[in-house]
Design a protein around this motif. Sequence first.
Motif, mmCIF file in Angstrom:
data_model
loop_
_atom_site.group_PDB
_atom_site.id
_atom_site.type_symbol
_atom_site.label_atom_id
_atom_site.label_comp_id
_atom_site.label_asym_id
_atom_site.label_seq_id
_atom_site.Cartn_x
_atom_site.Cartn_y
_atom_site.Cartn_z
ATOM 1 N N GLN A 78 17.429 67.776 84.752
ATOM 2 C CA GLN A 78 17.424 67.033 83.460
ATOM 3 C C GLN A 78 16.615 67.764 82.622
ATOM 4 O O GLN A 78 16.837 67.241 81.243
ATOM 5 C CB GLN A 78 16.800 65.603 83.977
ATOM 6 C CG GLN A 78 17.507 64.834 84.856
ATOM 7 C CD GLN A 78 17.046 63.220 84.760
ATOM 8 O OE1 GLN A 78 16.042 63.001 85.309
ATOM 9 N NE2 GLN A 78 17.831 62.308 84.254
ATOM 10 N N VAL B 229 12.343 56.161 75.863
ATOM 11 C CA VAL B 229 10.984 55.375 75.978
ATOM 12 C C VAL B 229 10.420 55.396 74.660
ATOM 13 O O VAL B 229 10.063 56.576 74.079
ATOM 14 C CB VAL B 229 10.081 55.879 77.043
ATOM 15 C CG1 VAL B 229 8.760 55.352 76.876
ATOM 16 C CG2 VAL B 229 10.944 55.337 78.245
ATOM 17 N N ASN C 78 18.361 57.545 77.777
ATOM 18 C CA ASN C 78 17.232 56.836 77.866
ATOM 19 C C ASN C 78 16.096 57.191 76.864
ATOM 20 O O ASN C 78 15.595 58.318 76.969
ATOM 21 C CB ASN C 78 16.689 56.963 79.349
ATOM 22 C CG ASN C 78 15.390 56.047 79.729
ATOM 23 O OD1 ASN C 78 15.125 55.100 79.377
ATOM 24 N ND2 ASN C 78 14.258 56.821 80.349
ATOM 25 N N LEU D 97 4.109 54.872 81.109
ATOM 26 C CA LEU D 97 5.097 55.746 80.328
ATOM 27 C C LEU D 97 5.052 55.429 78.968
ATOM 28 O O LEU D 97 5.245 56.373 78.200
ATOM 29 C CB LEU D 97 6.545 55.641 80.945
ATOM 30 C CG LEU D 97 6.907 55.951 82.338
ATOM 31 C CD1 LEU D 97 8.207 55.543 82.613
ATOM 32 C CD2 LEU D 97 6.589 57.321 82.663
ATOM 33 N N ALA E 197 3.871 57.712 76.048
ATOM 34 C CA ALA E 197 4.808 58.092 74.704
ATOM 35 C C ALA E 197 4.112 57.759 73.408
ATOM 36 O O ALA E 197 4.072 58.414 72.264
ATOM 37 C CB ALA E 197 5.920 57.406 74.911
ATOM 38 N N GLN F 117 11.444 66.612 71.305
ATOM 39 C CA GLN F 117 12.117 65.437 71.608
ATOM 40 C C GLN F 117 12.936 65.481 72.787
ATOM 41 O O GLN F 117 13.227 64.653 73.415
ATOM 42 C CB GLN F 117 13.103 65.808 70.504
ATOM 43 C CG GLN F 117 12.880 64.499 69.512
ATOM 44 C CD GLN F 117 14.096 64.122 68.531
ATOM 45 O OE1 GLN F 117 15.230 64.878 68.594
ATOM 46 N NE2 GLN F 117 14.179 62.845 68.128
ATOM 47 N N GLN G 39 9.138 59.797 71.416
ATOM 48 C CA GLN G 39 10.234 59.137 71.876
ATOM 49 C C GLN G 39 11.057 59.957 72.843
ATOM 50 O O GLN G 39 11.427 61.038 72.200
ATOM 51 C CB GLN G 39 11.112 58.675 70.773
ATOM 52 C CG GLN G 39 10.693 57.161 70.257
ATOM 53 C CD GLN G 39 11.625 56.997 69.288
ATOM 54 O OE1 GLN G 39 12.618 57.432 68.789
ATOM 55 N NE2 GLN G 39 11.680 55.489 68.649
ATOM 56 N N GLY G 40 11.446 59.674 73.881
ATOM 57 C CA GLY G 40 12.198 60.580 74.644
ATOM 58 C C GLY G 40 12.375 59.815 76.212
ATOM 59 O O GLY G 40 11.919 58.786 76.513
ATOM 60 N N HIS G 41 12.964 60.754 76.903
ATOM 61 C CA HIS G 41 13.264 60.220 78.444
ATOM 62 C C HIS G 41 12.195 60.384 79.208
ATOM 63 O O HIS G 41 11.377 61.528 79.321
ATOM 64 C CB HIS G 41 14.512 61.257 79.049
ATOM 65 C CG HIS G 41 14.770 60.701 80.374
ATOM 66 N ND1 HIS G 41 15.220 59.612 80.745
ATOM 67 C CD2 HIS G 41 14.487 61.593 81.396
ATOM 68 C CE1 HIS G 41 15.516 59.553 82.062
ATOM 69 N NE2 HIS G 41 15.044 60.802 82.389
ATOM 70 N N ALA G 42 11.846 59.362 79.833
ATOM 71 C CA ALA G 42 10.639 59.088 80.699
ATOM 72 C C ALA G 42 10.888 57.980 81.952
ATOM 73 O O ALA G 42 11.747 57.255 81.641
ATOM 74 C CB ALA G 42 9.515 58.465 79.949
ATOM 75 N N CYS G 43 10.380 58.495 83.080
ATOM 76 C CA CYS G 43 10.873 57.835 84.411
ATOM 77 C C CYS G 43 9.751 57.935 85.371
ATOM 78 O O CYS G 43 8.877 58.771 85.419
ATOM 79 C CB CYS G 43 12.107 58.412 84.961
ATOM 80 S SG CYS G 43 12.945 57.479 86.256
#
Lengths: 353, 199
Positions: free
Chosen positions: B132, A215, A213, B101, B105, B59, B111-115
């Motif tokens: 994670q 973003v 994923n 998010l 960013a 990253q 840029q990367g994993h965000a939740c």
Amino acid sequence: MKPVYLCGRGLACSLGLDVTTSLAALRKGNSEAGSCCLPGNMGGRFPYHAIAYPRSDWNERARELVQRVAIEAGVKPGCSGALFLASSSFDIGADEAGATQRNYSAFSDKIVAWLAWTGPVYMINTACTSSHNALLAAHALLRTGEMEEALVLGIELDNLLTLGGFAAMQLLSPDSSKPFGAQRNGLVLGEAVAALRLSSRETSNWKMLGGANVVDGSQPTGASLAAVTSMYQRALACSGLAAEQINLIKVQAAGSPGNDAIEAQGMLAAFNSVPALVSLKAAMGHTMGASGAAEIALLLACVEQGVLPAYGDEVDATLGVTFAKNIPESVRHIMATILGFGGSHATVVLEKA
Amino acid sequence: MMIFSISGRCIAAPPPPDWREQLALTLGAKPRRIGSWAELGLYGALSCMAAAGETTLPQDAILMLASRRGTYTATDLVLGQIRDDLPMPLAFLQTQPSQLLALIAARLNWQGHACFFADTELHALLRLAAAQAGAGGVLLGWVDEMDGGSSNWLRLRPDAAAGIDFMPATANNEIFLPAVSHLRISSAHLLLGHAGIGA
């Protein structure tokens, strides 16, 4: 790291109330959208893929649909695994109907009670990619041995907020969803409730290898080329696969003029030879936070049964990609991609035994 | 089992009276059209990163955002509009918590994993963070507007934590105490480490 298997799936969407009937409807081409009516000068009638299920009470309808898909996915009452609730709207439809007051914990309490769930609960909202982020989270907990069982429950049910918001942003098509279509003119939304049951204890024909994923804040309401490319590269790296090992990609291709083009460019950048492509959006609508789980549930059935949706519209030749005419023989590695609001780009990688 | 060191934090519960001015100063201008919840979150995230001495995330870092009520204020506004007409587009966007998010960013040029996690229990969230996170660690925040507002953030990095003694957490908000320098997360427990205590 432990292998993670996708052991059960359940689906209720506009095509049908379970995977089998949904697949049968897809095979027959019975996927025409109904419609919804929105207020105001810019409102009016828009195509909409509603679940054909009685609408007496929002909560009661949600309960029955959640329980149906959970049972179909093989969930046993009292499960102590991790429960991931993925939605962009939760129970806002009940709030709109005056049946409840907005409260995240009350929403999760309801679902927990409906499923008699006893394990930890995660509620994820990353708009359209919610189910994918739930899958990635579930995969992480299972492969590291933190948990042995998990259920991803994608829930997106009738509500005016989502439809009105998308209409206000002029993202909806006035007629139909045309994935990668030459005449594409917007999205058609839909309802879905979908369950994907994952396990590191039980095996199945489908293994989840990983995913990514990404973003990117540069385009908060749309897709970014750099992020699409990075998403595919990261997903391949974490799954231990080379690009040429991917046999099939279920694309987002929601019919958005801009995003479809960027998605196509991203695939061309990430793959020397773009794998066979399939889209399910025209058949079931874009089901927002549930779309990842709903489309995977149907996609796996499509691969197993050799069924592909029919595309009624001409593909935009300028995109440089097109849809597969048939499910490729000996499909082994699949990617399922969802792009969404919040600059979120997500894909998961699945392996068929 | 995973050990994180806390390399930066922002504890703003409630935020200082001039937090909006501080945010405008950091951004170079007053933020526009992003909603008060997102402004509060951005303030906390950027303050935490500054405290950690970082201008961007690696990253392989992940961004986790949690909230008890998220964008309820913005959602109330849109639900009021939508009875008679379509909502304003920007007002609708402000109902989407994932917009924060993207804002973080963008500000970090990352840029990367965000939740985003709605009302998820602390220990469950930390277990997931541990499962994670890569070597780049986690930027983890809790943002809420009610009760005067709060924007609490931790910058966590994987750490061997040699020589640190750990004690069980007795309350969730203990992880925000300035004396807590490390978190040890296992399936059953959340343990807190204090730099300077132990060998």
